[in-house]
Motif scaffolding. Structure first.
Motif, mmCIF file in Angstrom:
data_model
loop_
_atom_site.group_PDB
_atom_site.id
_atom_site.type_symbol
_atom_site.label_atom_id
_atom_site.label_comp_id
_atom_site.label_asym_id
_atom_site.label_seq_id
_atom_site.Cartn_x
_atom_site.Cartn_y
_atom_site.Cartn_z
ATOM 1 N N CYS A 82 0.843 -1.200 0.000
ATOM 2 C CA CYS A 82 0.000 0.000 0.000
ATOM 3 C C CYS A 82 0.873 1.242 0.000
ATOM 4 N N SER A 96 -2.390 5.337 3.235
ATOM 5 C CA SER A 96 -3.545 4.865 3.981
ATOM 6 C C SER A 96 -4.290 6.064 4.552
ATOM 7 N N GLY A 150 -9.715 0.161 -1.339
ATOM 8 C CA GLY A 150 -8.532 -0.414 -0.721
ATOM 9 C C GLY A 150 -8.850 -1.579 0.190
ATOM 10 N N PRO A 152 -3.699 0.423 -2.070
ATOM 11 C CA PRO A 152 -2.711 -0.063 -3.038
ATOM 12 C C PRO A 152 -2.761 0.779 -4.303
#
Length: 343
Positions: free
Chosen positions: A242, A245, A292, A315
């Protein structure tokens, strides 16, 4: 291999021993130690430390270290492994994240030998453990009432850490900037690369988090050449990388009914949960703002408006489909919030 000296103890090549490093004496005259278990191999190799419970309520790391020390591949070790299951004994005994003076040990590095209790403990850990190693793996969990999907967090821009993170093969790997006073920052400044493992919930054991942690550490040790690959668990699925976030916050206060679990794939607009008042007269949907993977969430049903309730890892766009498949089989982002900053 020459003998390894830690504190007042000398560990011969091929031997292992638990060493107590004096930290302080409590007000009732009870001594407090920083205890480390040293496995010193017969053959040359890197020195690696594995630490847990820098935050005293993050007990899952203690269980991971306990299981690690019983793992068969460690019986034929090259190099040196230093395992510290409980760094913050004060917080561990009090089931608290902090030290008795409310300081966060992971904001107190590199420490000072004549400073506060936190500064002195940080200084001892840096001098006796961290600076004597080439690589470290630091084990953490979410706060009490929250859970994290097993994940590795990498310091951005480090090719070596990215390689070790791939070897660890946690369900999720993401980049996160280091914080002032953190172990990762000061260890990196001393030339020691540190992987940060986040998994599970404060004051709770989680079997998935424990197994993923032990397996990942063994894979990293094999990658570094401390142990052979035989007997080391293979990754069950590809780790999802990822690039960033974000947290989804409660739109209102009330009772939260969660609809999505950690590890689930969501798209923009997915209903993650529903907040309702105690009378059931008003309801508000908690909606995903990005596509995500759910990498963390609250486990508490009572929320206030603005509380962080879901953590979504994002990601790269072309990896989203692979991310969803990866969980069925098992860029440089802004700093991730610390546990006491996301509430």
């Amino acid at each position: 291999m020459k003998p390894f000296v830690l504190g007042s103890q000398t560990i011969a090549a091929g031997a292992r021993r638990t060493v107590d490093l004096p930290v302080s004496v409590l007000s009732d005259h009870t001594p407090v130690n920083l205890s480390a278990h040293v496995i010193h191999g017969r053959k040359p190799g890197p020195a690696v430390f594995v630490s847990a419970a820098i935050h005293g309520d993050e007990v899952i790391g203690v269980e991971i270290v306990r299981r690690l020390l019983r793992a068969a591949p460690l019986s034929r070790l090259s190099g040196t492994l230093i395992a510290v299951p409980i760094v913050n004994s004060f917080g561990f005994l009090n089931q608290s994240r902090y030290l008795p003076d409310r300081r966060d040990l992971n904001r107190s590095f590199p420490g000072h030998g004549e400073g506060s209790l936190a500064a002195r403990l940080a200084d001892l850990f840096m001098k006796e453990i961290v600076r004597r190693c080439d690589v470290g793996i630091d084990l953490h969990s979410a706060a009490v009432g929250r859970e994290n999907l097993p994940q590795i967090r990498l310091t951005p821009g480090s090719a070596r850490l990215k390689e070790l993170g791939e070897a660890f093969a946690a369900p999720v790997t993401l980049t996160s900037k280091v914080r002032e006073g953190s172990l990762r920052l000061e260890a990196g400044a001393a030339g020691v690369d540190v992987l940060l493992y986040e998994a599970g919930e404060g004051l709770r054991f989680d079997e998935f988090a424990a197994r993923a942690g032990v397996s990942g550490i063994l894979r990293v040790l094999a990658k570094l050449g401390l142990i052979a690959g035989r007997g080391v668990p293979k990754p069950r699925g590809a780790s999802v990388f990822c690039e960033r976030s974000s947290w989804v916050r409660a739109p209102s206060g009330g009772l939260l009914r969660t609809l999505k679990a950690s590890g689930e794939y969501v798209t923009r607009g997915t209903v993650l949960g529903i907040v309702t008042d105690p009378f059931g007269e008003a309801e508000a949907e908690v909606l995903a703002e990005v596509a995500g993977i759910v990498i963390g969430r609250t486990n508490l049903p009572v929320v206030n408006e603005g509380d962080a309730v879901y953590h979504i890892g994002e990601p790269a766009e072309h990896k989203l489909a692979r991310a969803a498949d990866g969980f069925e089989a098992h860029q440089d982002a802004p700093p991730l919030f610390d546990e006491d900053e996301i509430i």
